[in-house]
Design a protein around this motif. Structure first.
Motif: not given
Length: 232
Positions: A11-20, A82-86
């Motif tokens: 599982r990956f957090r939804s903050t793992f947002s793909l922001t180009r 930070e959460e995205f990076t993890e």
């Protein structure tokens, strides 16, 4: 906040947002310090320490903070870099392992469909040592930083965010010196100099993308995979 599910229970957090984001990749470590292993004679697990020295470009650092603010303000108010990076590190390790094992079917839902076919063609041509070097162990990741980041819309008004993440990781795979010119090599000692192991520092770029259009599920997809010297 819902968590996107990857195959295999990951599982990956939804903050793992793909922001180009228009974040240049000038934020690089100027120096890598060798990971030191200190082994107890009592058989305890070795302690690990990694020291990375990096000097970020202040203009780029400030610009990326503006984009993070825009993401939180207009796309995901709970976004955390930070959460995205993890989450990105977890995804990188998981997907790179699948690539090294040539488990391409397991990449469905994690990697863009058109990219899977291209990766399969490249990986099938790689020698075993190169395939092994694709796999990144979480404990061997030396440095992680965002690269190119952006927010964009298509002609139909769909909203997208993507973030290119850059990873530096160690591998013990035996790679030919002539084709790996330019990579850094470390001698890592575990328990003593007689147990020294040669490890090479490799780099990889993974781009993550998510559509933020209303009504679309919050799934993150890897749309770009580059392993320098391996999947060029």
């Amino acid at each position: 906040m819902p968590l996107p599910v990857l195959r295999g229970g990951h599982r990956f957090r939804s903050t793992f947002s793909l922001t180009r984001r228009l974040f240049n990749h000038n934020v690089l470590p100027n120096r890598f310090a060798v990971r030191s292993y200190i082994s107890d004679r009592g058989g305890q697990k070795p302690n690990q320490k990694v020291v990375v020295v990096g000097i970020p470009n202040p203009v780029i650092w400030f610009r990326t903070r503006i984009y993070y603010f825009l993401i939180r303000a207009y796309f995901d108010k709970e976004f955390s870099m930070e959460e995205f990076t993890e989450g990105a590190k977890q995804a990188f390790c998981h997907v790179s392992t699948l690539l090294s094992r040539c488990q391409f079917e397991a990449l469905e839902g994690l990697v863009a469909k058109d990219l899977i076919g291209k990766l399969e063609e490249k990986c099938n041509l790689l020698p075993l040592s190169y395939k092994k070097a694709l796999s990144a162990d979480p404990d061997e990741i030396m440095y992680t930083t965002p690269g190119d980041v952006g927010i964009y819309y298509d002609d139909n008004g769909r909203r997208f965010v993507s973030i290119l993440m850059r990873f530096w990781y160690l591998t013990s795979a035996r790679l030919p010196e002539d084709t790996m010119e330019g990579t850094r090599v470390f001698q890592v000692a575990i328990g003593g100099e007689e147990d020294a192991e040669t490890k090479r520092l490799l780099t990889a770029n993974y781009e993550f993308q998510r559509e933020f259009t209303k009504g679309v599920s919050p799934d993150w997809t890897i749309t770009r995979i580059e392993h320098s010297k391996l999947l060029d």
